[in-house]
Design an enzyme around this catalytic site. Structure first.
Site, PDB file in Angstrom:
ATOM      1  N   GLU A  87      -1.473  -2.981  -1.271  1.00  0.00           N
ATOM      2  CA  GLU A  87      -0.943  -2.471  -0.005  1.00  0.00           C
ATOM      3  C   GLU A  87      -2.110  -2.249   0.948  1.00  0.00           C
ATOM      4  O   GLU A  87      -3.238  -2.087   0.521  1.00  0.00           O
ATOM      5  CB  GLU A  87      -0.258  -1.106  -0.212  1.00  0.00           C
ATOM      6  CG  GLU A  87       0.808  -1.072  -1.268  1.00  0.00           C
ATOM      7  CD  GLU A  87       2.031  -1.862  -0.895  1.00  0.00           C
ATOM      8  OE1 GLU A  87       2.311  -1.996   0.302  1.00  0.00           O
ATOM      9  OE2 GLU A  87       2.693  -2.385  -1.804  1.00  0.00           O
ATOM     10  N   GLY A  88      -1.788  -2.185   2.235  1.00  0.00           N
ATOM     11  CA  GLY A  88      -2.780  -1.704   3.196  1.00  0.00           C
ATOM     12  C   GLY A  88      -3.448  -2.779   4.024  1.00  0.00           C
ATOM     13  O   GLY A  88      -4.320  -2.491   4.824  1.00  0.00           O
ATOM     14  N   ARG A 121       9.124   2.661   5.370  1.00  0.00           N
ATOM     15  CA  ARG A 121       9.127   1.785   6.539  1.00  0.00           C
ATOM     16  C   ARG A 121       9.371   0.359   6.068  1.00  0.00           C
ATOM     17  O   ARG A 121       8.610  -0.162   5.263  1.00  0.00           O
ATOM     18  CB  ARG A 121       7.797   1.852   7.297  1.00  0.00           C
ATOM     19  CG  ARG A 121       7.928   1.347   8.758  1.00  0.00           C
ATOM     20  CD  ARG A 121       6.585   1.209   9.458  1.00  0.00           C
ATOM     21  NE  ARG A 121       5.824   0.122   8.895  1.00  0.00           N
ATOM     22  CZ  ARG A 121       4.508   0.161   8.666  1.00  0.00           C
ATOM     23  NH1 ARG A 121       3.800   1.225   8.959  1.00  0.00           N
ATOM     24  NH2 ARG A 121       3.886  -0.883   8.138  1.00  0.00           N
ATOM     25  N   ASN A 136       7.722  -0.502   2.599  1.00  0.00           N
ATOM     26  CA  ASN A 136       6.674   0.458   2.216  1.00  0.00           C
ATOM     27  C   ASN A 136       7.303   1.747   1.725  1.00  0.00           C
ATOM     28  O   ASN A 136       8.062   2.382   2.457  1.00  0.00           O
ATOM     29  CB  ASN A 136       5.794   0.771   3.428  1.00  0.00           C
ATOM     30  CG  ASN A 136       5.101  -0.475   3.961  1.00  0.00           C
ATOM     31  OD1 ASN A 136       4.143  -0.956   3.387  1.00  0.00           O
ATOM     32  ND2 ASN A 136       5.615  -1.016   5.061  1.00  0.00           N
ATOM     33  N   GLU A 180       8.085  -6.694   4.071  1.00  0.00           N
ATOM     34  CA  GLU A 180       7.908  -5.835   2.902  1.00  0.00           C
ATOM     35  C   GLU A 180       8.534  -4.476   3.184  1.00  0.00           C
ATOM     36  O   GLU A 180       8.854  -4.133   4.329  1.00  0.00           O
ATOM     37  CB  GLU A 180       6.429  -5.663   2.547  1.00  0.00           C
ATOM     38  CG  GLU A 180       5.648  -4.873   3.582  1.00  0.00           C
ATOM     39  CD  GLU A 180       4.399  -4.185   3.026  1.00  0.00           C
ATOM     40  OE1 GLU A 180       4.218  -4.081   1.807  1.00  0.00           O
ATOM     41  OE2 GLU A 180       3.599  -3.711   3.859  1.00  0.00           O
ATOM     42  N   ARG A 220       4.482  -3.731  15.751  1.00  0.00           N
ATOM     43  CA  ARG A 220       3.067  -4.089  15.714  1.00  0.00           C
ATOM     44  C   ARG A 220       2.929  -5.507  16.244  1.00  0.00           C
ATOM     45  O   ARG A 220       3.671  -6.394  15.839  1.00  0.00           O
ATOM     46  CB  ARG A 220       2.522  -3.998  14.289  1.00  0.00           C
ATOM     47  CG  ARG A 220       2.360  -2.552  13.831  1.00  0.00           C
ATOM     48  CD  ARG A 220       1.944  -2.474  12.395  1.00  0.00           C
ATOM     49  NE  ARG A 220       2.944  -3.080  11.536  1.00  0.00           N
ATOM     50  CZ  ARG A 220       2.738  -3.387  10.260  1.00  0.00           C
ATOM     51  NH1 ARG A 220       1.573  -3.148   9.708  1.00  0.00           N
ATOM     52  NH2 ARG A 220       3.704  -3.935   9.544  1.00  0.00           N
ATOM     53  N   SER A 237       2.687   4.433   7.567  1.00  0.00           N
ATOM     54  CA  SER A 237       1.954   5.122   8.635  1.00  0.00           C
ATOM     55  C   SER A 237       2.498   4.790  10.017  1.00  0.00           C
ATOM     56  O   SER A 237       3.362   3.938  10.173  1.00  0.00           O
ATOM     57  CB  SER A 237       0.465   4.790   8.538  1.00  0.00           C
ATOM     58  OG  SER A 237       0.293   3.411   8.576  1.00  0.00           O
ATOM     59  N   LYS A 276       0.696 -13.391  -2.164  1.00  0.00           N
ATOM     60  CA  LYS A 276       0.445 -11.948  -2.081  1.00  0.00           C
ATOM     61  C   LYS A 276       0.142 -11.314  -3.433  1.00  0.00           C
ATOM     62  O   LYS A 276       0.928 -11.454  -4.368  1.00  0.00           O
ATOM     63  CB  LYS A 276       1.691 -11.242  -1.525  1.00  0.00           C
ATOM     64  CG  LYS A 276       2.104 -11.678  -0.142  1.00  0.00           C
ATOM     65  CD  LYS A 276       3.243 -10.790   0.347  1.00  0.00           C
ATOM     66  CE  LYS A 276       3.580 -11.071   1.791  1.00  0.00           C
ATOM     67  NZ  LYS A 276       4.518 -10.088   2.330  1.00  0.00           N
ATOM     68  N   LYS A 309       5.405  -5.296  -4.399  1.00  0.00           N
ATOM     69  CA  LYS A 309       5.835  -6.617  -3.902  1.00  0.00           C
ATOM     70  C   LYS A 309       6.520  -7.410  -5.001  1.00  0.00           C
ATOM     71  O   LYS A 309       7.426  -8.195  -4.741  1.00  0.00           O
ATOM     72  CB  LYS A 309       4.635  -7.349  -3.321  1.00  0.00           C
ATOM     73  CG  LYS A 309       4.129  -6.642  -2.055  1.00  0.00           C
ATOM     74  CD  LYS A 309       2.940  -7.310  -1.433  1.00  0.00           C
ATOM     75  CE  LYS A 309       2.634  -6.703  -0.067  1.00  0.00           C
ATOM     76  NZ  LYS A 309       2.093  -5.338  -0.128  1.00  0.00           N
TER      77      LYS A 309
HETATM   78  P1  ADP Z   1       0.436  -5.069   3.139  1.00  0.00           P
HETATM   79  O1  ADP Z   1       0.947  -4.253   2.012  1.00  0.00           O
HETATM   80  O2  ADP Z   1      -0.986  -5.444   2.993  1.00  0.00           O
HETATM   81  O3  ADP Z   1       0.771  -4.476   4.478  1.00  0.00           O
HETATM   82  P2  ADP Z   1       2.280  -7.196   3.888  1.00  0.00           P
HETATM   83  O4  ADP Z   1       3.214  -7.903   2.993  1.00  0.00           O
HETATM   84  O5  ADP Z   1       2.883  -6.281   4.886  1.00  0.00           O
HETATM   85  O6  ADP Z   1       1.213  -6.463   2.990  1.00  0.00           O
HETATM   86  O7  ADP Z   1       1.406  -8.272   4.624  1.00  0.00           O
HETATM   87  C1  ADP Z   1       0.421  -7.929   5.593  1.00  0.00           C
HETATM   88  C2  ADP Z   1       0.684  -8.682   6.887  1.00  0.00           C
HETATM   89  O8  ADP Z   1       0.663 -10.081   6.655  1.00  0.00           O
HETATM   90  C3  ADP Z   1       2.038  -8.396   7.495  1.00  0.00           C
HETATM   91  O9  ADP Z   1       1.995  -7.245   8.302  1.00  0.00           O
HETATM   92  C4  ADP Z   1       2.300  -9.674   8.285  1.00  0.00           C
HETATM   93  O10 ADP Z   1       1.668  -9.635   9.549  1.00  0.00           O
HETATM   94  C5  ADP Z   1       1.636 -10.735   7.437  1.00  0.00           C
HETATM   95  N1  ADP Z   1       2.651 -11.337   6.546  1.00  0.00           N
HETATM   96  C6  ADP Z   1       3.025 -10.874   5.335  1.00  0.00           C
HETATM   97  N2  ADP Z   1       4.002 -11.629   4.804  1.00  0.00           N
HETATM   98  C7  ADP Z   1       4.261 -12.592   5.701  1.00  0.00           C
HETATM   99  C8  ADP Z   1       5.176 -13.692   5.733  1.00  0.00           C
HETATM  100  N3  ADP Z   1       5.999 -13.946   4.726  1.00  0.00           N
HETATM  101  N4  ADP Z   1       5.159 -14.488   6.830  1.00  0.00           N
HETATM  102  C9  ADP Z   1       4.314 -14.254   7.855  1.00  0.00           C
HETATM  103  N5  ADP Z   1       3.436 -13.243   7.877  1.00  0.00           N
HETATM  104  C10 ADP Z   1       3.396 -12.409   6.823  1.00  0.00           C
HETATM  105 MG    MG Z   2       2.539  -4.344   5.401  1.00  0.00          MG
END
Ligand code: ADP
Ligand code: MG
Length: 501
Positions: free
Chosen positions: A393-394, A151, A169, A167, A477, A174, A389, A332
């Protein structure tokens, strides 16, 4: 007044500024609040309960361990959220390219190991995954059949009108099942409201995520070629998102006659063994496909027993979704490395494909290079423009806003900055803010929200043959605009679908 009057008019073409502005001008139904609360919400909730759009209720103790106990409707947006058609098409077009990219990166062990070399020193979880990767390489384990259920998550950047990847996945992606159910719910509510809605269900794009994931699992099972075999889903002991998983198991059986068993990593250690040709057995059952819905977080490995299970599964001939290389390719840190100039060229020959993929990359920076000092200083000065970051994950792991400065200053001070390598820095994306009715635990409230689009995709390769490479539905989402994190399971966001404009 109709629901539709609140939606911007249909538009095509690039995502222009005017269009972005329309996005945020309110898409909430202009029907009064009372109609929403007394009519639409009960209809949405009964539909959800009757169609299995449900999760375990955190306030019920056994709801994460026993199916059928303590269910509640999934957190959801009452109506779909507006999204530009053009950006949706672009995200769909990218899906097969990212599938191929993951596969190619996974096969480039030198790239993976070099890119993660510094992360390995700073992050013990990544180090353990790399240890398994090395053992697989040393033993010459062939991963001829490779299955990806991915995803790719995006946000539409308001400042530029660009669709930017948050990102990708590659493990435990899920909400394929609950996501497609939300789409059905939204179409139902629009049809059910009739003229009063003024919306058109045809603007909510079809979503076959659950069927397509089941199809990919079934095709992998078929490629493996043992009719006696089952699919193993690796799960957590406690899982409130279990219905999203049970849906796939049910579809796999009803559509393909394939049985799926659920085991935790510690159960795999207790009951699993390899046969004379490294086939995987759980008890007496042979397993042809291992589908991880756990194993992506250090919490999933409380003891050595869970790591033993991970290694056993990787050493087996079963198709792993994902195998260790796919898992690492979704890190990442790899996302950040791929965004460096010249790196995509290592994996794609076609220049147009490179341009397409690169166009969705946000600003991404490593923190451990000789040249990192400048960007670190910039992020300390202007923390609102960045997200920090770690290799996790998660949900719930990232740092935002003023905390970015604080954390960077602290990381730089400690051990000569050795810990910086466990993180990447990313440009913060600011999507359009729009009002939406969010429904949690039977209660709806109208909030200013932002949305994140996830495009599911499936990939299956057997040696030289690409059996499957396609887009596989979507997940939107939506979360309150001032919340940083976005996970549904982590409690930040609700499930939503698209209303294309
Ligand atoms: P995870 O692996 O924890 O899902 P993500 O990179 O998807 O990590 O980050 C979690 C959440 O944080 C994302 O679903 C988004 O809502 C927010 N987020 C992550 N990166 C960004 C970004 N560059 N700008 C704005 N929001 C972000
Ligand atoms: Mg995510």
């Amino acid at each position: 007044m109709t629901l539709a009057s609140a939606y911007p008019p249909a538009g095509t073409g690039l995502v222009k500024h005017s269009e972005l502005e329309t996005l945020s001008q309110g898409v909430i139904p202009q029907v009064n609040d009372e109609h929403v609360v007394s009519v639409l919400v009960p209809e949405a909730l009964s539909w959800s309960s009757l169609h299995g759009l449900v999760v375990g209720n955190t306030s019920h103790e056994r709801s994460g361990t026993i199916p059928g106990v303590g269910l509640v409707h999934a957190p959801l947006s009452l109506l779909p959220s507006p999204f530009p058609r053009q950006a949706f098409s672009q995200a769909i077009e990218l899906a097969p390219l990212f599938n191929r990219l993951v596969d190619r990166v996974s096969q480039d062990a030198d790239f993976l190991r070099q890119a993660l070399a510094r992360t390995r020193k700073a992050d013990s979880f990544t180090a353990r995954l790399l240890d398994i990767h090395l053992q697989i390489l040393d033993k010459g384990v062939k991963q001829e059949i490779r299955l990806g259920l991915h995803r790719s998550d995006y946000m539409l950047d308001m400042a530029t009108g660009n669709l930017l990847q948050v990102e990708l996945n590659t493990i435990s992606s899920s909400f394929a099942a609950l996501g497609s159910l939300v789409t059905s719910l939204h179409r139902h509510l629009i049809n059910w409201s009739g003229d009063r809605s003024g919306l058109e269900a045809k603007n909510v794009p079809e979503n076959s995520a659950a069927d397509t994931f089941a199809e990919a699992l079934a095709l992998a099972w078929k490629e493996y070629g043992d009719n006696r075999a089952v699919v193993l889903m690796v799960v957590r002991e406690e899982e409130r998102n279990m219905y999203d998983q049970y849906w796939l198991a049910l579809k796999l059986f009803e559509s393909y006659g394939i049985k799926l068993i659920r085991k935790t990593l510690s159960q795999v250690t207790a009951e699993g063994k390899l046969g004379s040709n490294n086939e995987l057995f759980i008890g007496k059952q042979v397993v042809s496909v291992v589908y991880y819905r756990a194993g992506y977080s250090p919490d999933d490995y409380p003891s050595e027993s869970e790591w033993d299970a991970r290694l056993l599964l990787e050493l087996s001939t079963a198709v792993k979704c994902p195998n260790i290389s796919y898992h690492l390719a979704g890190a990442k840190k790899i996302q950040q490395e791929l965004a460096k100039p010249g790196i995509l060229e290592r994996f794609f020959e076609n220049k147009q494909e490179i341009v397409k993929v690169r166009s969705c990359f946000a600003g991404l920076w490593s923190l451990e290079d000789e040249n990192s000092d400048e960007i670190i200083k910039e992020a300390i000065r202007n923390p609102e423009g960045f997200v920090l970051k770690p290799q996790r994950e998660g949900g719930g792991n990232n740092t935002y806003g003023a905390d970015v400065s604080e954390k960077l200053i602290q990381l730089r001070k400690t051990d000569g900055g050795a810990g910086l390598a466990a993180y990447i820095l990313m440009q913060r994306i600011f999507p359009a803010v729009h009002p939406a009715y969010l429904v949690h635990d039977g209660i709806s409230s109208c909030k200013e929200t932002i949305s994140e689009l996830g495009i599911f995709s499936t990939y299956l390769r057997n040696g030289k043959k690409e059996v499957l490479n396609k887009e596989a539905g979507y997940l939107l989402r939506t979360k309150v605009a001032d919340s940083n994190e976005g996970g549904v399971a982590a409690g930040y966001a609700v499930l939503d679908s698209l209303y294309l404009i």
